[in-house]
Write an enzyme that holds these catalytic residues in place. Sequence first.
Site, mmCIF file in Angstrom:
data_model
loop_
_atom_site.group_PDB
_atom_site.id
_atom_site.type_symbol
_atom_site.label_atom_id
_atom_site.label_comp_id
_atom_site.label_asym_id
_atom_site.label_seq_id
_atom_site.Cartn_x
_atom_site.Cartn_y
_atom_site.Cartn_z
ATOM 1 N N TRP A 103 -17.898 -29.106 -62.912
ATOM 2 C CA TRP A 103 -16.601 -28.726 -62.323
ATOM 3 C C TRP A 103 -15.566 -29.823 -62.427
ATOM 4 O O TRP A 103 -14.396 -29.555 -62.723
ATOM 5 C CB TRP A 103 -16.798 -28.227 -60.891
ATOM 6 C CG TRP A 103 -17.507 -26.908 -60.927
ATOM 7 C CD1 TRP A 103 -18.812 -26.657 -60.578
ATOM 8 C CD2 TRP A 103 -16.993 -25.677 -61.433
ATOM 9 N NE1 TRP A 103 -19.116 -25.339 -60.825
ATOM 10 C CE2 TRP A 103 -18.027 -24.714 -61.350
ATOM 11 C CE3 TRP A 103 -15.755 -25.285 -61.949
ATOM 12 C CZ2 TRP A 103 -17.861 -23.382 -61.752
ATOM 13 C CZ3 TRP A 103 -15.587 -23.963 -62.360
ATOM 14 C CH2 TRP A 103 -16.641 -23.027 -62.258
ATOM 15 N N ASP A 173 -11.560 -31.627 -55.132
ATOM 16 C CA ASP A 173 -12.001 -30.242 -55.172
ATOM 17 C C ASP A 173 -13.200 -30.172 -54.223
ATOM 18 O O ASP A 173 -14.246 -30.739 -54.506
ATOM 19 C CB ASP A 173 -12.404 -29.868 -56.599
ATOM 20 C CG ASP A 173 -13.060 -28.491 -56.706
ATOM 21 O OD1 ASP A 173 -13.258 -27.827 -55.668
ATOM 22 O OD2 ASP A 173 -13.390 -28.080 -57.841
ATOM 23 N N LYS A 197 -17.603 -19.866 -51.102
ATOM 24 C CA LYS A 197 -18.881 -20.530 -50.882
ATOM 25 C C LYS A 197 -19.112 -20.802 -49.396
ATOM 26 O O LYS A 197 -20.134 -20.424 -48.850
ATOM 27 C CB LYS A 197 -18.933 -21.826 -51.698
ATOM 28 C CG LYS A 197 -18.794 -21.530 -53.196
ATOM 29 C CD LYS A 197 -18.506 -22.750 -54.031
ATOM 30 C CE LYS A 197 -18.105 -22.395 -55.440
ATOM 31 N NZ LYS A 197 -19.121 -21.669 -56.201
#
Length: 361
Positions: A103, A173, A197
């Site tokens: 990511w 992030d 999530k």
Amino acid sequence: PMRKLFNFSAGPAVLPEAVLTQAAAEMPDWHGTGMSVMEMSHRGKDYMGIQAQAEADLRELQDIPAEYKVLFLAGGATLQFAALPLNLLPEGGSADYIDTGVWSGKAYSEAQRFGTVRLAASSKADNYTCLPARETWQLDPKAAYVHICGNETIGGVEFQQTPDVGNVPLVADASSHILSRPLDVRRYGMIYGGAQKNIGPAGLSLVIIREDLLGRARKTMPSILDYGKQAENDSMINTPPTYSIYLAGLVFQWLKKLGGLTEMARRNEEKARLLYDTLDASSFFRNPVAKADRSWMNVPFTLADEALDAAFLKGAAERGLANLKGHRSVGGMRASIYNAMPLEGVQALVDYLKDFEKTRA
């Protein structure tokens, strides 16, 4: 009725049973209005109250100072990979990225399209099984910002502490570990993440940004991606993802009732320890991540004999342990044990790991 399975999906992920039950009860008629939240005008006082309450609860949970704006946006964290440099990277400037896995790598690649970005550190040589040691980071004190991915959902690597990057704004992030434990927002210029999530259903992303970083967007910037304009308009330049925001608000209230992020951290650490201790004690299963950098949220593991992967997943499904297959890029297994995964779920997984090893090893 209570659910019959434990959902270990990496996202969209398990939501608290109490939240689903409340949302179901309120679905056709919210608080006697005769309307579902998903039918309400985003400009009406009922919905605006829901969004304001969600923001207030998030601010309280995460201890967000007044000089930070909270934005409720669409497009997921992936859209922010592009919006971030367009907002914070001036023409001719540069930004630093720390590469710790899939990511952070995607964030870095996307930012390269919009300006000069530097890879200031990477753990690629270690196959992303650890964080790059802080002394190896080649930071530029003139960078517009330093970007990290706080928790790598695929590799299972997590920053256990906020790294010190001097006076340069730190941008994180936090998609997959936000709200899992206390976090000192003041040490960040910006924190962002997709909701699917630890916060709620897909469709919503959060941006928490310090006010002095607003108003720097490029002239050619689409207004809808301009954090300053979104802040001025209470995230309502267009219709926000209203129902996802409502559900996120229910999750925030659930967290407050539990005792907030200190209690959540206690639970999450207990769940993670139980699972990692079991994997470490086994000669049949292994987790590749350096102990100091192991994620509390996403636990990848492999079987000694990958020919047994299919049998393992089939047996797990029969026991009501769902979505344990690892990400297609790395294979193996992955158990995501977010806030809404109860300790009983992790205990059920651990019992299965032990039984499987007994009968197959």
